[in-house]
Design a protein around this motif. Structure first.
Motif, short mmCIF file in Angstrom:
data_model
loop_
_atom_site.label_atom_id
_atom_site.label_comp_id
_atom_site.label_asym_id
_atom_site.label_seq_id
_atom_site.Cartn_x
_atom_site.Cartn_y
_atom_site.Cartn_z
N ALA A 114 44.65 -46.42 2.60
CA ALA A 114 44.49 -47.55 1.69
C ALA A 114 45.51 -48.64 2.00
O ALA A 114 46.69 -48.37 2.20
CB ALA A 114 44.67 -47.08 0.24
N GLY A 115 45.04 -49.88 2.05
CA GLY A 115 45.93 -51.02 2.29
C GLY A 115 46.16 -51.34 3.75
O GLY A 115 46.83 -52.32 4.05
N ASN B 248 38.22 -55.88 -3.01
CA ASN B 248 39.32 -56.55 -3.68
C ASN B 248 38.92 -57.93 -4.16
O ASN B 248 39.23 -58.34 -5.29
CB ASN B 248 40.53 -56.65 -2.75
N ASN C 64 49.65 -55.78 -2.17
CA ASN C 64 49.63 -54.33 -1.97
C ASN C 64 49.20 -53.66 -3.27
O ASN C 64 49.99 -53.46 -4.19
CB ASN C 64 51.02 -53.83 -1.55
N MET C 65 47.90 -53.28 -3.33
CA MET C 65 47.31 -52.84 -4.59
C MET C 65 47.94 -51.56 -5.15
O MET C 65 48.18 -51.45 -6.35
CB MET C 65 45.81 -52.63 -4.41
N THR D 256 40.83 -49.72 -4.22
CA THR D 256 41.85 -49.38 -3.24
C THR D 256 41.52 -48.11 -2.48
O THR D 256 41.69 -48.04 -1.25
CB THR D 256 43.22 -49.19 -3.94
#
Length: 445
Positions: A361-362, A286, A164-165, A316
């Motif tokens: 994001a994510g 990523n 999880n950035m 991200t």
């Protein structure tokens, strides 16, 4: 006798990519309309699809992607901790974050505006008669309040395990700030993290030498499984998206870089070739982050204190390429279904897509989920996404390369504005090149 000149990394990646595309087209032609085909070599039977496509190409490509992803979490955490704890003025972090996020949102808004304008002028969906049997399973995107809650990790180790950035970035920044405020203890720990960063970057350099082979496997499998009839039926949509991606990547980024920072765009694009090729072949910002980070710091001259923040954050939340796809796809789907969108609808598309670039994001399948959100916002059928899924994989490769160039461009602008930028490195055509080729014979001795 003069020593034989070795091919550079860029040339080797291009050769691997072209060879993979050729082999993929060859296998696609041989396997056309057949589930399997046998090949007899030296008395042995080889199932072409099972042995090569689902076997050799798949395994080789997946190992290459996995090896790149392996470095992402340690690279982001270690680099960001080093960059944060080295800030001479920790209060400047807020200014740095504001500039970075503001530029990313600005380029995203420009990207989707260009996409909508081009699609309206060209009209890729006018006169298109297509079936909409293809289905799209929409994963629910989180609410805005939940997005802000999810930014802060309750368990940093779990965040790293899951990749999880945003949570990793927050923890690394807080950890780096704590180190900067811890006096001698922080200085001793900073030295350890600096050494770790050097080791990780050396590992990146080693893996980059294997890139031509990984790119070959990825391209060979993709072009074996890519349906020619799908591309032909969506040729106009495909061409419009590709045109806007290239226009935004070269013109928008080039003009912003020149106007805001005064840097030469030609040097920038020349030095971004390797990172862009990585992004194109992996289709993942990523997975390409280690290469992007090395390019930004070693070739473009951005100090690690800036790059360690802007590059992971850009990977991200920077969705310029995805925003372009959303803009063209929205107009395309509206034209296919005969829906007239108003100026207010288009403004809503721009606003929704720009904010969604941060808000989603994510989330797995972020590009198509963001598109579904946009379609719902203006009352278009989400089922229309099924029309473009067939060519989305190929376009995803190009928009990832555009996203990576956007990350690097913003890093250069922010780095120069913060006086954390080495102009001599930027102008040096050989900067960072010496790191590319590793003599593996020396490593064995």
């Amino acid at each position: 006798m003069a020593e034989n000149k070795k091919l550079g990394l860029t040339a080797r990646i291009v050769i691997g990519m072209c060879a993979g595309i050729f082999v993929g087209f060859l296998f696609n032609t041989i396997l056309a309309g057949q589930e399997e085909r046998m090949l007899y070599i030296f008395g042995f039977d080889f199932a072409l699809k099972a042995f090569f496509v689902d076997g050799l190409f798949h395994v080789g490509g997946e190992i290459f992607i996995a090896s790149l992803k392996m470095l992402v979490v340690p690279l982001v955490f270690v680099s960001l901790v080093c960059g944060t704890c080295s800030l001479s003025d920790t209060s400047s972090l807020g200014r740095l974050g504001g500039k970075t996020i503001g530029l990313y949102l600005l380029t995203t808004a420009i990207a989707i505006s260009l996409a909508i304008f081009a699609a309206l002028i060209i009209g890729p969906g006018i006169g298109v008669q297509m079936q909409t049997d293809a289905s799209f399973s929409l994963s629910e995107a989180p609410s805005l309040s939940q997005v802000f809650i999810n930014i802060f990790p309750s368990n940093p180790i779990e965040s790293m395990a899951k990749g999880n950035m945003l949570q990793i970035i927050v923890f690394a920044v807080l950890f780096g700030l704590a180190m900067a405020m811890s006096g001698k203890a922080g200085e001793r720990l900073a030295a350890v993290f600096t050494d770790l960063s050097d080791v990780i970057m050396k590992l990146v350099t080693l893996l980059m030498n294997l890139a031509p082979y990984g790119v070959f496997f990825l391209m060979a499998k993709l072009f074996t499984t890519l349906g020619f009839e799908t591309i032909a039926s969506l040729a106009k949509y495909f061409a419009v998206v590709l045109f806007v991606l290239l226009l935004h990547g070269f013109v928008t980024y080039g003009v912003m870089l020149k106007v805001v920072s005064g840097l030469n765009p030609r040097i920038f694009f020349s030095k971004m070739r390797d990172a862009a090729l990585f992004g194109f072949s992996t289709s993942s910002s990523n997975a390409s982050m280690p290469v992007t980070m090395e390019t930004v710091t070693k070739k473009l001259g951005v100090k690690n204190s800036i790059a360690s923040f802007t590059v992971p954050l850009g990977a991200t939340i920077n969705m310029d390429g995805t925003a372009i796809m959303q803009g063209v796809a929205t107009v395309f789907i509206a034209q296919v279904f005969g829906v007239d969108l108003t100026v207010t609808d288009f403004l809503m598309v721009i606003l929704t897509a720009t904010l969604a670039s941060v808000g989603t994001a994510g989330v797995p399948g972020v590009g198509l989920i963001m598109l579904a959100m946009v379609l719902q916002q203006v009352g278009l059928p989400v089922e229309g996404i099924g029309l473009i899924i067939g060519v989305d994989r190929l376009l995803d490769m190009t928009r990832t390369a555009v996203n990576i160039c956007g990350d690097a461009m913003v890093s250069c602008i922010v780095g120069k504005s913060e006086k954390e930028f080495d102009i001599d490195v930027y102008n040096d055509p050989k900067a960072g090149v010496k790191e590319e080729n590793i003599d593996f014979n020396k490593l064995r001795n």
